[in-house]
Design a protein around this motif. Structure first.
Motif, PDB file in Angstrom:
ATOM      1  N   MET A   1      -9.670   0.318  12.758  1.00  0.00           N
ATOM      2  CA  MET A   1      -8.162   1.568  13.625  1.00  0.00           C
ATOM      3  C   MET A   1      -8.111   1.483  11.668  1.00  0.00           C
ATOM      4  SD  MET A   1      -4.220   0.213  13.694  1.00  0.00           S
ATOM      5  CE  MET A   1      -4.541   0.081  15.646  1.00  0.00           C
ATOM      6  N   SER A   2      -8.350   3.302  11.447  1.00  0.00           N
ATOM      7  CA  SER A   2      -8.394   3.950  10.575  1.00  0.00           C
ATOM      8  C   SER A   2      -6.588   3.710   9.662  1.00  0.00           C
ATOM      9  CB  SER A   2      -8.908   5.685  10.964  1.00  0.00           C
ATOM     10  OG  SER A   2      -7.389   6.337  11.592  1.00  0.00           O
ATOM     11  N   ARG A   3      -6.499   3.857   8.499  1.00  0.00           N
ATOM     12  CA  ARG A   3      -5.602   4.208   7.946  1.00  0.00           C
ATOM     13  C   ARG A   3      -4.279   4.844   8.039  1.00  0.00           C
ATOM     14  NH1 ARG A   3      -5.196   4.485   1.574  1.00  0.00           N
ATOM     15  NH2 ARG A   3      -7.236   3.068   2.378  1.00  0.00           N
ATOM     16  N   ARG A   4      -4.844   6.382   8.436  1.00  0.00           N
ATOM     17  CA  ARG A   4      -4.087   7.076   9.074  1.00  0.00           C
ATOM     18  C   ARG A   4      -3.090   6.730  10.864  1.00  0.00           C
ATOM     19  NH1 ARG A   4      -4.853  13.780   8.969  1.00  0.00           N
ATOM     20  NH2 ARG A   4      -5.578  12.842   6.696  1.00  0.00           N
ATOM     21  N   TYR A   9       1.559   4.969  14.454  1.00  0.00           N
ATOM     22  CA  TYR A   9       1.644   3.688  15.286  1.00  0.00           C
ATOM     23  C   TYR A   9       2.665   2.727  14.564  1.00  0.00           C
ATOM     24  CZ  TYR A   9      -2.954   4.373  18.064  1.00  0.00           C
ATOM     25  OH  TYR A   9      -3.497   4.896  18.167  1.00  0.00           O
ATOM     26  N   THR A  10       2.695   2.550  13.179  1.00  0.00           N
ATOM     27  CA  THR A  10       3.699   1.941  13.391  1.00  0.00           C
ATOM     28  C   THR A  10       5.195   2.646  12.894  1.00  0.00           C
ATOM     29  OG1 THR A  10       2.188   0.699  11.121  1.00  0.00           O
ATOM     30  CG2 THR A  10       4.558   0.659  10.600  1.00  0.00           C
ATOM     31  N   LEU A  11       5.313   3.851  12.451  1.00  0.00           N
ATOM     32  CA  LEU A  11       5.835   5.481  12.096  1.00  0.00           C
ATOM     33  C   LEU A  11       6.836   4.926  13.308  1.00  0.00           C
ATOM     34  CD1 LEU A  11       8.001   6.554   9.606  1.00  0.00           C
ATOM     35  CD2 LEU A  11       5.785   8.863  10.203  1.00  0.00           C
ATOM     36  N   GLY A  13       6.516   3.542  15.928  1.00  0.00           N
ATOM     37  CA  GLY A  13       7.465   2.151  16.690  1.00  0.00           C
ATOM     38  C   GLY A  13       8.526   2.336  15.432  1.00  0.00           C
ATOM     39  N   ALA A  14       8.670   2.380  14.571  1.00  0.00           N
ATOM     40  CA  ALA A  14       9.972   2.477  14.022  1.00  0.00           C
ATOM     41  C   ALA A  14      10.707   3.826  14.238  1.00  0.00           C
ATOM     42  CB  ALA A  14       9.803   2.775  12.824  1.00  0.00           C
ATOM     43  N   THR A  15      10.606   4.893  14.479  1.00  0.00           N
ATOM     44  CA  THR A  15      11.221   5.537  15.380  1.00  0.00           C
ATOM     45  C   THR A  15      11.726   5.500  16.208  1.00  0.00           C
ATOM     46  OG1 THR A  15       9.935   7.385  13.645  1.00  0.00           O
ATOM     47  CG2 THR A  15      11.670   7.965  15.768  1.00  0.00           C
ATOM     48  N   ALA A  16      11.012   4.561  16.912  1.00  0.00           N
ATOM     49  CA  ALA A  16      11.499   4.415  18.345  1.00  0.00           C
ATOM     50  C   ALA A  16      12.389   3.854  18.738  1.00  0.00           C
ATOM     51  CB  ALA A  16      10.484   3.714  19.234  1.00  0.00           C
TER      52      ALA A  16
END
Length: 161
Positions: A1-4, A9-11, A13-16
């Motif tokens: 998995m790339s850093r991007r 995914y993190t951004l 998931g946090a938004t959801a």
């Protein structure tokens, strides 16, 4: 998995998670009144029993109602009379054709009948539909107690069957 991808995914998931945290309470607020159990209509004192005759008379009364989060005290009307056997009954004056208000003996062509001025529907003293309207007038549950007449839940007419 790339850093991007990880940051996406993190951004996402946090938004959801934050969005759900705002939306769930709003949905609960909107749906909660629907989930409350229905209650029967309370008995409302309308008139003294001695004032009831065989000629229908209009009596107004207030009820307390809760529509979702809105509470109000609307004024309602009932046409109350006795039949030939002396039994008291109460009818709702809302015409079953298009919802106008009927009146007793208001049209000379339909003597001793409820008449709707909007479209010409008329009913017998028991609320039985004679013309235009597809159903009889609705009837209130009724009880007499300590010399007073009380009306309760509105339902289909049992007299005009």
């Amino acid at each position: 998995m790339s850093r991007r991808q990880f940051l996406s995914y993190t951004l996402g998931g946090a938004t959801a998670f934050m969005g759900a945290g705002m939306i769930v309470p709003m949905l609960r607020f909107a749906v909660d009144p629907v989930l409350q159990p229905k209650t029967e209509a309370a008995w409302v004192k309308v008139v003294e029993e001695t004032k009831i005759t065989e000629t229908p008379a209009s009596f107004k009364f207030k009820v307390h109602q809760v529509d979702g989060w809105w509470e109000s005290d609307p004024e309602l009307e009932a046409w109350i009379s006795k039949d030939k056997a002396g039994n008291i009954f109460a009818l709702n004056p809302t015409c079953k054709h298009l919802g106008c208000t009927v009146d007793w003996n208001s049209n000379p062509a339909f003597k001793d009948q409820y008449y709707c001025p909007c479209h010409g529907a008329h009913y017998t003293a028991d609320g039985k539909n004679l013309a235009v309207a597809p159903l009889p007038l609705d009837q209130y549950e009724l009880k007499t107690e300590n010399g007073f007449v009380y009306v309760g839940q509105l339902g289909p007419n049992k007299r005009a069957q």
